[in-house]
Design a protein around this motif. Sequence first.
Motif: not given
Length: 283
Positions: A39-68
């Motif tokens: 198959a072909n796989a996407a080759k991530a770039s620096r911009k993709d890494a930045r987008d992933a960090v933005v997405a991860a940051r946006g999800a911290v509040k909801g995931w950490s705020g969920a009950t254990a």
Amino acid sequence: MSKRLTVPKTYKLAIGGAFPRSESGRTYEVRSAKGEFLANAAKASRKDARDAVVAARGAVKGWSGATAYNRGQVLYRVAEILEGRRAQFVDEIVAQEGVTAAAAGTQVDAAIDLWVWYAGWCDKYAQVTGNANPVAGPYFNISVPEPTGVVATVAPQDSALLGLVSVVAPALVAGNTVVVVASEQYPLSAISLAEVLATSDVPGGVVNVLTGSAAEIAPWLASHADVNALDLTGAGALDWVDLEIAAADTLKRVLRPASAEPSLDRITAFTETKTVWHTKALL
């Protein structure tokens, strides 16, 4: 009757609950142990890494705020879905790693068991790692663990699935979100796992999967100011000392290349301890 042609597949990235192509448009060929095209796989770039960090940051509040308890349910659900797609993962591992179906099945079963093991820790690790501290005075003094935040991870490069689960699952237990660089040689199971996560109640952005060159992507994640911790478990073949130095500029917590065996230490490696003082009622 003419022989049917297979449909070549391009595996995408997993960022923010979606499956985009690399913004650079780059892909690379994934080949079997015998050199055959898979198959072909996407080759991530620096911009993709930045987008992933933005997405991860946006999800911290909801995931950490969920009950254990809820986080434990979600991780257990991952194991259930993975069990249902066991045959697909076995086939992918056989094709990528060139191992027998039995060996591939053993790897998939170990990955499923690992999700269950870490799911069980979600509502227990705080009792083990937190405590009430004795103090000289009319106060309660209590220490409790909290998630570090966004964890950037380089997955083991010699494993299609088990190594990936070994670094992603423990970071999720405490409520962290993850940006993981998958094995460059064996990326197909990583994106298939992202599909499992997307259909098992894991909120978008909690786990973001990048495929491509760890040597290219890891330095940007190490130096990123909005990444709170760096797991270099799979970075042994890289110049990981330079990555650790880059991480120090923004005071990241760093886990050096080491075994990914399941342990409580892999959970607590990405937690911070908060100590609370409270006055005792005087009778």
